[in-house]
Design an enzyme around this catalytic site. Structure first.
Site, mmCIF file in Angstrom:
data_model
loop_
_atom_site.group_PDB
_atom_site.id
_atom_site.type_symbol
_atom_site.label_atom_id
_atom_site.label_comp_id
_atom_site.label_asym_id
_atom_site.label_seq_id
_atom_site.Cartn_x
_atom_site.Cartn_y
_atom_site.Cartn_z
ATOM 1 N N SER A 230 0.850 -1.188 0.000
ATOM 2 C CA SER A 230 0.000 0.000 0.000
ATOM 3 C C SER A 230 0.880 1.230 0.000
ATOM 4 C CB SER A 230 -0.889 0.008 1.249
ATOM 5 O OG SER A 230 -1.482 1.271 1.449
ATOM 6 N N TYR B 44 -1.406 -1.044 10.220
ATOM 7 C CA TYR B 44 -1.465 -1.293 8.777
ATOM 8 C C TYR B 44 -0.218 -0.753 8.095
ATOM 9 C CZ TYR B 44 -3.446 -1.085 4.006
ATOM 10 O OH TYR B 44 -3.682 -1.231 2.660
#
Length: 261
Positions: free
Chosen positions: A151, A164
């Site tokens: 990401s 995350y």
């Protein structure tokens, strides 16, 4: 390296691709796109019913495709091992798309131990052990391509996603180390790092006009992505078109990572 040239470089005909987290969102979109590009598929997720629906969608696009489904919780290394063993028993795995993941958006001061462990176990630990199991198969065969899905949040700082971010940054670095170790065995390991795409995991956020406006304002292309726009990068990294590319993270982010968030 294949002798194919031009459009043939991007063909996935004859390649068998394993995709984790294939039941929805980015995984589903990549399954449809790679099937259309000629790949046979092994679809992996916890929800077999949802996987079966994706399988039917893939076959509707290409009726001659071989598409199998396997249930696996990637947080459980023994399940990962058995899932890969089962897939290999049916045929070689030429490409792994290591996509399964989740996010729990919580301010750093409020993150619980359980939340932290859930995200790390899914997004980083699970991704590594899946890559390890498939990587052994590819090293033994002296060929293969692994595409890890990270990401933009693994590269620049984003709000309310510290676990995350840590996991996805780990995926980027993991990609580099695996590429270094397995390159001599002709196994390529690369990474795709998306920004905001419309998926079931982001739809509530993107339905908020203020939130969407902020995201769009910080994206040079002035829009969020559509999942179909991840197919091209995945086909490139899975195919002979990228035969001399390894250890690379391809940001598919509308330019957002140019200056951060």
């Amino acid at each position: 390296m294949s002798a194919a040239t031009g459009a043939g470089l991007f063909s996935l005909s004859g390649k068998r691709v394993m995709i984790t987290g294939a039941s929805r969102g980015i995984g589903r979109g990549l399954a449809l796109g790679l099937a259309e590009a000629g790949a046979d598929l092994v679809l992996v997720a916890r929800d077999v019913s949802a996987l079966s629906t994706v399988r039917e969608e893939c076959l509707a696009l290409r009726s001659d495709a071989s598409v199998s489904v396997l249930s696996c919780d990637i947080r459980e290394p023994e399940q990962v091992k058995e899932t890969v063993k089962s897939a290999v028993a049916e045929g070689n795995i030429d490409v792994l798309v290591n996509n399964a993941g989740l996010n729990i958006r919580t301010p750093a001061l409020e993150v619980t131990e359980e939340q932290w462990q859930t995200v790390i176990d899914t997004d980083l630990r699970g991704a590594f052990f899946f890559a390890q199991q498939v990587g052994q198969h590819m090293v033994d065969r002296q060929q293969g391509s692994i595409i890890n899905v990270s990401s933009v949040g693994g590269h620049v700082a984003l709000r309310t996603g510290v676990a995350y971010a840590a996991a996805k940054a780990g995926v980027i670095q993991m990609t580099k180390v695996l590429a270094l170790e397995w390159g001599k065995s002709k196994v390529r390991v690369n990474c795709i790092a998306p920004w905001y795409f419309r998926t079931p995991l982001t739809e509530k956020l993107l339905d908020d006009p203020a939130y969407l406006g902020e995201i769009v304002a910080r994206t040079p292309l002035r829009r969020v992505g559509e999942v179909s726009e991840l197919v091209g990068p995945a086909v490139f990294l899975a195919s002979d078109a990228s035969s001399y590319v390894t250890g690379h993270t391809l940001f598919v982010d509308g330019g957002m990572s140019i200056y951060g968030f």
